[in-house]
Design an enzyme around this catalytic site. Structure first.
Site, PDB file in Angstrom:
ATOM      1  N   GLY A  98       0.665  -1.058   0.395  1.00 21.59           N
ATOM      2  CA  GLY A  98      -0.297  -0.405   0.138  1.00 21.59           C
ATOM      3  C   GLY A  98       0.835   1.260   0.064  1.00 21.59           C
ATOM      4  O   GLY A  98       2.226   0.905  -0.083  1.00 21.59           O
ATOM      5  N   CYS A 125       5.196  -5.912   1.479  1.00 22.75           N
ATOM      6  CA  CYS A 125       5.920  -5.167   1.525  1.00 22.75           C
ATOM      7  C   CYS A 125       5.164  -3.842   2.673  1.00 22.75           C
ATOM      8  O   CYS A 125       5.078  -4.209   4.255  1.00 22.75           O
ATOM      9  CB  CYS A 125       5.757  -4.577  -0.099  1.00 22.75           C
ATOM     10  SG  CYS A 125       6.386  -2.826  -0.250  1.00 22.75           S
ATOM     11  N   TYR A 126       4.219  -3.113   2.041  1.00 26.54           N
ATOM     12  CA  TYR A 126       3.722  -2.329   3.506  1.00 26.54           C
ATOM     13  C   TYR A 126       2.962  -3.316   4.694  1.00 26.54           C
ATOM     14  O   TYR A 126       2.943  -2.989   5.675  1.00 26.54           O
ATOM     15  CB  TYR A 126       2.522  -1.549   2.666  1.00 26.54           C
ATOM     16  CG  TYR A 126       1.892  -0.653   3.886  1.00 26.54           C
ATOM     17  CD1 TYR A 126       2.254   0.366   4.376  1.00 26.54           C
ATOM     18  CD2 TYR A 126       0.717  -1.126   4.626  1.00 26.54           C
ATOM     19  CE1 TYR A 126       1.189   1.035   5.593  1.00 26.54           C
ATOM     20  CE2 TYR A 126      -0.013  -0.527   5.102  1.00 26.54           C
ATOM     21  CZ  TYR A 126       0.489   0.162   6.130  1.00 26.54           C
ATOM     22  OH  TYR A 126      -0.301   1.443   6.981  1.00 26.54           O
ATOM     23  N   HIS A 212       7.555  -8.120  -3.826  1.00 24.46           N
ATOM     24  CA  HIS A 212       6.244  -8.194  -4.539  1.00 24.46           C
ATOM     25  C   HIS A 212       6.611 -10.040  -4.805  1.00 24.46           C
ATOM     26  O   HIS A 212       7.420 -10.033  -6.792  1.00 24.46           O
ATOM     27  CB  HIS A 212       5.598  -7.032  -5.389  1.00 24.46           C
ATOM     28  CG  HIS A 212       5.625  -6.146  -4.728  1.00 24.46           C
ATOM     29  ND1 HIS A 212       4.196  -5.856  -4.398  1.00 24.46           N
ATOM     30  CD2 HIS A 212       6.479  -5.378  -3.847  1.00 24.46           C
ATOM     31  CE1 HIS A 212       4.296  -4.345  -3.425  1.00 24.46           C
ATOM     32  NE2 HIS A 212       5.616  -3.858  -3.976  1.00 24.46           N
ATOM     33  N   GLU A 214       3.743 -11.465  -6.271  1.00 33.38           N
ATOM     34  CA  GLU A 214       2.467 -11.065  -7.346  1.00 33.38           C
ATOM     35  C   GLU A 214       3.267 -11.177  -8.565  1.00 33.38           C
ATOM     36  O   GLU A 214       2.287 -11.454  -9.663  1.00 33.38           O
ATOM     37  CB  GLU A 214       1.377 -10.419  -6.283  1.00 33.38           C
ATOM     38  CG  GLU A 214       1.212  -9.359  -7.068  1.00 33.38           C
ATOM     39  CD  GLU A 214       2.507  -8.235  -5.062  1.00 33.38           C
ATOM     40  OE1 GLU A 214       3.269  -9.415  -4.416  1.00 33.38           O
ATOM     41  OE2 GLU A 214       2.169  -6.969  -5.393  1.00 33.38           O
ATOM     42  N   VAL A 269     -19.243 -13.254 -23.918  1.00 33.82           N
ATOM     43  CA  VAL A 269     -18.773 -14.362 -22.945  1.00 33.82           C
ATOM     44  C   VAL A 269     -20.365 -13.907 -20.927  1.00 33.82           C
ATOM     45  O   VAL A 269     -20.191 -15.294 -20.999  1.00 33.82           O
ATOM     46  CB  VAL A 269     -17.145 -14.325 -22.699  1.00 33.82           C
ATOM     47  CG1 VAL A 269     -16.969 -13.397 -22.133  1.00 33.82           C
ATOM     48  CG2 VAL A 269     -17.158 -15.579 -21.492  1.00 33.82           C
ATOM     49  N   ASP A 270     -20.225 -13.065 -20.847  1.00 24.96           N
ATOM     50  CA  ASP A 270     -20.720 -13.509 -20.067  1.00 24.96           C
ATOM     51  C   ASP A 270     -22.148 -14.004 -19.394  1.00 24.96           C
ATOM     52  O   ASP A 270     -22.102 -14.422 -18.918  1.00 24.96           O
ATOM     53  CB  ASP A 270     -20.481 -12.277 -19.053  1.00 24.96           C
ATOM     54  CG  ASP A 270     -18.661 -11.566 -18.890  1.00 24.96           C
ATOM     55  OD1 ASP A 270     -17.688 -12.183 -19.092  1.00 24.96           O
ATOM     56  OD2 ASP A 270     -18.837 -10.527 -18.172  1.00 24.96           O
ATOM     57  N   LYS A 412     -13.236 -12.139 -14.706  1.00 24.98           N
ATOM     58  CA  LYS A 412     -12.926 -12.079 -15.800  1.00 24.98           C
ATOM     59  C   LYS A 412     -12.556 -13.584 -17.067  1.00 24.98           C
ATOM     60  O   LYS A 412     -12.863 -14.681 -17.503  1.00 24.98           O
ATOM     61  CB  LYS A 412     -11.918 -11.193 -17.253  1.00 24.98           C
ATOM     62  CG  LYS A 412     -12.814 -11.507 -18.656  1.00 24.98           C
ATOM     63  CD  LYS A 412     -14.716 -10.944 -18.622  1.00 24.98           C
ATOM     64  CE  LYS A 412     -14.883 -10.791 -20.250  1.00 24.98           C
ATOM     65  NZ  LYS A 412     -15.951  -9.922 -20.509  1.00 24.98           N
TER      66      LYS A 412
END
Ligand code: XMP
Length: 556
Positions: A98, A125-126, A212, A214, A269-270, A412
């Site tokens: 953050g 991190c934060y 990080h 991710e 698609v949805d 998605k």
């Protein structure tokens, strides 16, 4: 012709999917969470990892990485109480990065239950700094900000987080503060040149990492996250499309009972996945309404009918409202007016059809997880309301039906996986986004049947060549635009004065920004050649080389 996107009133079929995204970028997540994760999937629960959002632009990415590892997770605000999350069967907590500094007034901190509940915690991190600060250690501003690649070196035994990983590995850093004193019971497990304490842990499964994991720039970040999930938290890999379908079918049956459900189908698609999923659960209690507004592409209506009626045997109420829409659009040139008219007409037609069906109790819609996260923005209750409204295609208040939203917890790409699991054709699952107002916003100026016919033919050729050259999936969108300009040309011995068609093809991740696609010249040449030969009245083709910003993807 261009206008400010913010002023557009987006009118949709009963789903927001044709925006192609959850409508906002990663950085929108930060403040977007507010009043708890109280409303949630309520079946016999599989384990959930809770991701506390401290406002990092990467919070959503953490959630994606966990889900990709086949573990279910939910993003929760840092203010969430234990009561609002206990029913999720939590197996561990991840605290995001953050922008704040822990020593600032009002810096967001983790709720106390995070440290009392005995679950494993991973602070990123934060998130790690907040943990250190709250458990009695110290965090201070670093003399040198660390941003970008760094080499992480483990101390002798860095523990479960690094099982199977090399002792030195490249990681991605982005921080100004750093840990200077550890809380009691913690030890330092790894360091980088600029962060003497880059990984910490204690004996209770509480871990902190300064880097990080991710982001893709940490090549082995996925393994770090998976070690936390599988080894530290003991999670099993149960978040799979197959399990999701089984669980959701059960939940829909329970919610709907013997009631009737309608679903506005757009071919995207949805709404397609929603329809297929609900149909699997309750069969003929579902009726889909597919409104042909006369602004669809060549053979589009036929393809949707073919897939749903003939192949999937889903009850489809097909309404050809072409005359209705084209009549209302006659002579209208202003883009915003066109959108408003199309939206209004859609509601009218949909409502009329729905009332013709008699008693209907539920409205199915393709709300996705990013929409849910955005709607939780407490600081902007008003905008949350507008978005919720927008998601049901602006249906009037008096059409009071309970919502069925089976995709409410999916990103998605997960929707696509579920679509494949349900046996929907790949063309449908990987379809490029197509806007609700259809070809109306790709014809500059007023809409006529002739212009629609010209554009349809040109667009078909673009799509045909894009597919034939294997470009369809890598492009976010590719289509033709009838520019409204005419130009002088020559065919044989004759002077012509014909339409100018523009080709638009863009690469994008989320439609918030886009780059014009570097399509091979030979493909452009073929498209140009075919359109000028095969589409009467067109004598010039141009390629749109504008990115977004400053352009938008659509021309209107
Ligand atoms: P722009 O043109 O704003 O488009 O860069 C971003 C994405 O949104 C789609 N789009 C719409 N979708 N109703 C929709 O359902 C609309 O009014 C609309 N306008 C744009 C566009 O195709 C692109 O994917």
């Amino acid at each position: 012709m261009q206008e400010n996107n913010a002023s557009r009133t987006t009118q949709l079929p009963a789903n927001s999917e044709d925006l192609g995204v959850g409508a906002q970028g990663l950085d929108a997540v930060g403040s977007a969470l507010a009043d708890g994760a109280g409303e949630s999937r309520s079946t016999d629960r599989q384990q959930t990892v809770l991701v506390i959002d401290f406002g990092s632009q990467y919070s959503r990415l953490i959630a994606r990485r966990v889900r990709e590892s086949k573990v279910y997770c939910e993003l929760i605000p840092h203010t969430a109480s234990w009561e609002t999350v206990a029913h999720l069967n939590p197996a561990g907590v991840i605290m995001s990065g953050g922008p704040a500094s822990v020593y600032e007034d009002d810096a967001p901190l983790a709720p106390e239950w995070v440290y009392d509940c005995g679950l494993p915690v991973l602070g990123i991190c934060y998130g790690m700094q907040a943990m250190v600060h709250q458990l009695g250690g110290k965090v201070a501003s670093s003399p040198k900000r660390e941003y970008g690649h760094a080499m992480l070196q483990q101390n002798s035994d860095a523990g479960k987080l690094f099982v199977g990983l090399p002792t030195d590995m490249s990681v991605w850093m982005s921080h100004g503060d750093r840990v200077t004193e550890l809380p009691a019971g913690f030890s330092a497990l790894a360091f980088t040149d600029n962060s003497p304490v880059a990984v910490i842990g204690d004996d209770h499964g509480r871990l902190g990492i300064q880097f990080h994991p991710e982001v893709v720039h940490t090549p082995q970040g996925k393994e770090v996250i998976q070690n936390f999930l599988y080894i530290v938290c003991g999670c099993s890999q149960t978040w799979t499309p197959g399990n999701f379908v089984a669980e959701t079918v059960e939940a829909v049956r329970k919610q709907v009972g013997d009631g009737r459900v309608i679903c506005g189908l757009s071919g995207g698609v949805d709404s397609s996945v929603v329809a297929a999923l609900i149909h699997k659960a309750i069969g003929d209690q579902l009726t889909c309404i597919f409104v042909n507004n006369g602004l669809l592409r060549h053979q589009e209506a036929e393809q949707v009918r073919e897939t749903f009626e003939r192949n999937l045997k889903i009850k489809l109420d097909y309404v050809d409202a072409t005359e209705h829409f084209l009549g209302a659009l006659k002579g209208v040139e202003d883009p915003e007016q066109k959108r408003k008219i199309i939206g209004g007409e859609f509601i009218e037609v949909f409502e009329e059809e729905a009332s013709r069906l008699g008693q209907v109790d539920f409205l199915a819609q393709g709300t996705l997880y990013p929409d849910v996260i955005e709607s939780k923005d407490s600081e902007s209750k008003e905008s949350a309301k507008i978005k919720t409204h927008h998601n049901v295609g602006g249906l009037p208040e008096h059409m009071r039906m309970e919502l069925v939203e089976p995709l409410r917890y999916l990103f998605k790409d997960e929707v696509r996986e579920v679509g494949i699991e349900l046996g929907l054709p790949e063309e449908m699952v990987y379809r490029q986004p197509f806007p609700g107002p259809g070809l109306a916003i790709r014809i500059m100026g007023d809409i006529t049947s002739e212009k629609l016919d010209t554009l349809r033919r040109a667009d078909w050729i673009v799509m045909d060549e894009v597919r034939a050259n294997g470009l369809y999936r890598e492009l976010w969108q590719s289509f033709a635009v009838l520019t409204g300009s005419r130009s002088v040309g020559v065919t044989g011995d004759f002077r012509t004065y014909g339409h100018v068609i523009a080709i638009r093809a863009v690469a994008s991740d989320d439609a918030m920004t886009a780059d014009w696609a570097r399509i091979p010249h030979k493909v452009l040449a073929k498209i140009s050649n075919r359109i000028t030969n095969e589409v009467p009245g067109v004598n010039r083709i141009v390629y749109d080389i504008t990115s977004k910003p400053p352009g938008t993807i659509e021309w209107e």
